[in-house]
Write an enzyme that holds these catalytic residues in place. Structure first.
Site, PDB file in Angstrom:
ATOM      1  N   ASP A 273       4.526  -5.525  -3.842  1.00 44.15           N
ATOM      2  CA  ASP A 273       3.798  -5.485  -2.578  1.00 44.15           C
ATOM      3  C   ASP A 273       3.375  -6.900  -2.170  1.00 44.15           C
ATOM      4  OD1 ASP A 273       2.190  -3.195  -0.880  1.00 44.15           O
ATOM      5  OD2 ASP A 273       1.020  -5.041  -0.992  1.00 44.15           O
TER       6      ASP A 273
ATOM      7  N   HIS B 152      -4.600  -0.655  -4.876  1.00 52.01           N
ATOM      8  CA  HIS B 152      -5.886  -1.363  -4.859  1.00 52.01           C
ATOM      9  C   HIS B 152      -7.025  -0.513  -5.421  1.00 52.01           C
ATOM     10  CE1 HIS B 152      -4.102  -4.668  -2.759  1.00 52.01           C
ATOM     11  NE2 HIS B 152      -3.859  -3.980  -1.661  1.00 52.01           N
TER      12      HIS B 152
ATOM     13  N   ASP C 165       5.556  -4.644   2.849  1.00 53.47           N
ATOM     14  CA  ASP C 165       4.836  -5.629   3.649  1.00 53.47           C
ATOM     15  C   ASP C 165       5.159  -7.084   3.331  1.00 53.47           C
ATOM     16  OD1 ASP C 165       3.585  -5.017   1.259  1.00 53.47           O
ATOM     17  OD2 ASP C 165       1.573  -4.829   2.084  1.00 53.47           O
TER      18      ASP C 165
ATOM     19  N   HIS D 112       0.450  -7.738  -1.306  1.00 50.05           N
ATOM     20  CA  HIS D 112      -0.874  -7.966  -1.890  1.00 50.05           C
ATOM     21  C   HIS D 112      -0.872  -7.621  -3.381  1.00 50.05           C
ATOM     22  CE1 HIS D 112      -1.510  -6.898   2.411  1.00 50.05           C
ATOM     23  NE2 HIS D 112      -2.301  -7.958   2.372  1.00 50.05           N
TER      24      HIS D 112
END
Length: 342
Positions: A193, A158, A282, A195
């Site tokens: 991931d 990120h 995740d 996200h």
């Protein structure tokens, strides 16, 4: 397979973040390291400490302005009367133009996308050692190893060239890709991931030498909200070199693996010399974020499928949060990948 990790990566210990406006314990905890190390060891990995690689590999993808901020902001923050124990922004620019604030508070807002990346006195060194783990893994692969695993914590995908966010400070996957570019004409980054890897996308968005591909929960109602949509294809000379595959919430193994085959088709068309896997654990059905529903056997199948690409591969740890199966999910992925890579 070698796993690269340094004990300094545990020292970053964020206390809280805001979720839907409410203060919550920060889930990016040092304990993640212990569970991931156990998972890597169970997969038969050799744990190796990386070397100090200096700022060069990090500065290749991040601006000097930003790196100076990360190194010094905590000390500056502590001089503010009544400041919080960790650096947490309370203001953000609605547009980032040529102006640059002189104050610590203004710079925090400029360089931090959200409240999920608090900076303490240990953050800078932890983030550097995390990045150096990725550098070392990339160099081992450049030297002929078929694959290496970088246990990067704090994570990185990120983080933009000059912005922290979502628990991330230095973009380890981008750093690894840039190191691989020393010998590889083209590098692909495959982000699996939960996200979207918005920082990785941003760093390479205008570049045709690094293909960025991301599978993730649809951001229309999920973090990071403003990035990760299917129509984001790159810009300038990088147009067509970014590929997003947003998935419906609670997508299972079958849907994830189906999307992965679509990702592989794009990667094969790019014909890269090397691959970076931004490995998030995740998407797991029991992860605290609860966005997707991949199972532990599903991670083994994902690892097997990626290995079939037959590319020199750097596996960089991204998300995956505290649950009983965290280590097992890493073991499943690494053993699946290693078994098929042979």
């Amino acid at each position: 397979m070698k796993t690269f990790y340094a004990e300094e990566q545990k020292r970053h210990d964020p206390k809280a973040f805001l979720s839907s406006g409410a203060a919550q314990p920060n889930p990016e905890q040092p304990e993640r390291v212990e569970r991931l190390l156990a998972g890597a060891e169970a997969a038969g990995c050799e744990i190796v400490r990386p070397r100090n690689h200096g700022l060069g590999p990090v500065a290749a993808v991040h601006t000097p302005e930003y790196l100076d901020f990360l190194e010094h902001i905590y000390t500056r923050w502590q001089r503010i009367d009544g400041a919080s124990a960790e650096v947490i922004p309370n203001i953000h620019p609605i547009a980032r133009s040529g102006s640059y604030p002189a104050s610590a508070v203004g710079q925090a807002g400029y360089h931090m996308a959200d409240t999920a990346c608090p900076i303490s006195g240990e953050t800078w060194q932890s983030a550097l050692w995390s990045a150096w783990s990725a550098v070392e893994a990339a160099e081992v692969v450049m030297s002929g190893a078929p694959a290496a695993y970088a246990l990067c914590r704090p994570p990185g995908h990120h983080a933009f060239a000059d912005v922290a966010g979502g628990f991330c400070f230095i973009n380890n996957s981008a750093v690894a890709a840039q190191v691989l570019r020393r010998t590889a004409s083209r590098v692909a980054i495959l982000d699996v991931d939960l996200h979207h890897g918005n920082g990785t996308q941003g760093i390479f968005y205008a570049r045709p030498d690094v293909l960025t591909v991301s599978l993730h929960a649809d951001p229309v109602r999920f973090y990071p909200f403003f990035w990760g949509h299917a129509d984001e294809r790159g810009e300038g000379s990088g147009l067509g070199y970014n590929f997003n595959l947003p998935l419906p919430r609670k997508s299972t193994d079958a849907a994830f693996l189906e999307a992965l085959e679509v990702a592989f088709q794009r990667i094969r068309a790019f014909s890269p010399d090397a691959l970076v896997v931004a490995l998030g654990l995740d998407p797991f059905e029991g992860d605290p974020f609860g966005g997707l529903s991949v199972t532990t056997p599903g991670f083994a199948r994902i690892g097997e499928a990626i290995a079939k690409l037959g590319l020199p591969t750097v596996i960089v740890q991204e998300g995956g949060y505290l649950c009983d199966e965290l280590g097992d999910n890493l073991t499943a992925f690494l053993t699946g990948f290693d078994g098929k890579a042979r």
